[in-house]
Scaffold this motif. Sequence first.
Motif, PDB file in Angstrom:
ATOM      1  N   PRO A  52       0.824  -1.214   0.000  1.00 50.24           N
ATOM      2  CA  PRO A  52       0.000   0.000   0.000  1.00 50.24           C
ATOM      3  C   PRO A  52       0.861   1.269   0.000  1.00 50.24           C
ATOM      4  N   SER A  56      -2.011   2.816   7.084  1.00 53.40           N
ATOM      5  CA  SER A  56      -3.379   2.847   7.590  1.00 53.40           C
ATOM      6  C   SER A  56      -3.575   4.041   8.513  1.00 53.40           C
ATOM      7  N   PRO A  71      -3.450  -5.427   8.861  1.00 50.70           N
ATOM      8  CA  PRO A  71      -4.532  -5.292   7.878  1.00 50.70           C
ATOM      9  C   PRO A  71      -4.117  -5.779   6.496  1.00 50.70           C
ATOM     10  N   LYS A  72      -5.106  -6.206   5.729  1.00 50.49           N
ATOM     11  CA  LYS A  72      -4.901  -6.511   4.311  1.00 50.49           C
ATOM     12  C   LYS A  72      -5.646  -5.439   3.526  1.00 50.49           C
ATOM     13  N   VAL A  73      -5.040  -5.012   2.425  1.00 55.09           N
ATOM     14  CA  VAL A  73      -5.590  -3.915   1.627  1.00 55.09           C
ATOM     15  C   VAL A  73      -5.939  -4.443   0.240  1.00 55.09           C
ATOM     16  N   THR A  95     -10.357   1.782  -2.130  1.00 52.16           N
ATOM     17  CA  THR A  95      -9.382   1.041  -1.348  1.00 52.16           C
ATOM     18  C   THR A  95     -10.090   0.552  -0.096  1.00 52.16           C
ATOM     19  N   GLU A  97      -9.525  -1.618   3.457  1.00 52.89           N
ATOM     20  CA  GLU A  97      -8.611  -2.216   4.423  1.00 52.89           C
ATOM     21  C   GLU A  97      -9.408  -3.150   5.311  1.00 52.89           C
TER      22      GLU A  97
END
Length: 171
Positions: A52, A56, A71-73, A95, A97
Motif C-alpha cells: 500500500p 493505515s 490489515p490486508k488492503v 481502497t 482495508e
Amino acid sequence: MTSLLRTSAQLQHVTAIPAGIPASKAIEMLHDHEFFIRCDPHMTKFELVTDPAEPSAPLPEDRQITPISSPKVYSVTDKVHTLPAGLWDSDVVSTSEFFNLEDGVFVRLQSPLSVAMDTLWQIREVEGGGCELVEEVVIKCSRLLIGVVKSTCESGWPGIHKKMIERLQSS
C-alpha cells in the motif's frame, strides 16, 4: 466551511445465524476477505494490494476495535448506478482495508470524492444460545452524495447477508 459540505450517516443491519452454526465458523467466514468482497453485488473486480502507498489511518477509538493481525488492503472496483435504469453508471475504484478482530472484521473503505465508510462486522451471541451477524456502518461524505451512498448500502445488505448465511449453511 468544509464541515458544512460534509455529513455522516450510521446504519445497522442484523441477521440471525441459523441454529447449530458455531460463532467460530461465522468469524472464520468474515476473515475470508476474498469471499467477503465477492458478496458485494456491485463489485466487478478486485485485487490484493501487496504494498500500500499510504499507511493505515488510526482506527476509530470510539468503536473499541483491537485487530488481531496486520490489515490486508484491496483495490475494489464497483459498478455504481447513479441514475435509475442504468442511465448513468460509473466504475468506482475504492481502497478497502480489512482488520481481522476476535469477533469479526473491521473494514475501512476510501472512495473517490472523499467518500469514507467504516464498517464493523461482528458475530454476537444472543440470549438463549445462537448468534447473529451484525453490520454497523458509518458513512462520511459530501451532503450531495450521502443519499446515493446510503441507498447503495441499504439496497445491497440483504443480498450480502444472504450469501454469507448460505455459505455458513453449506459448509
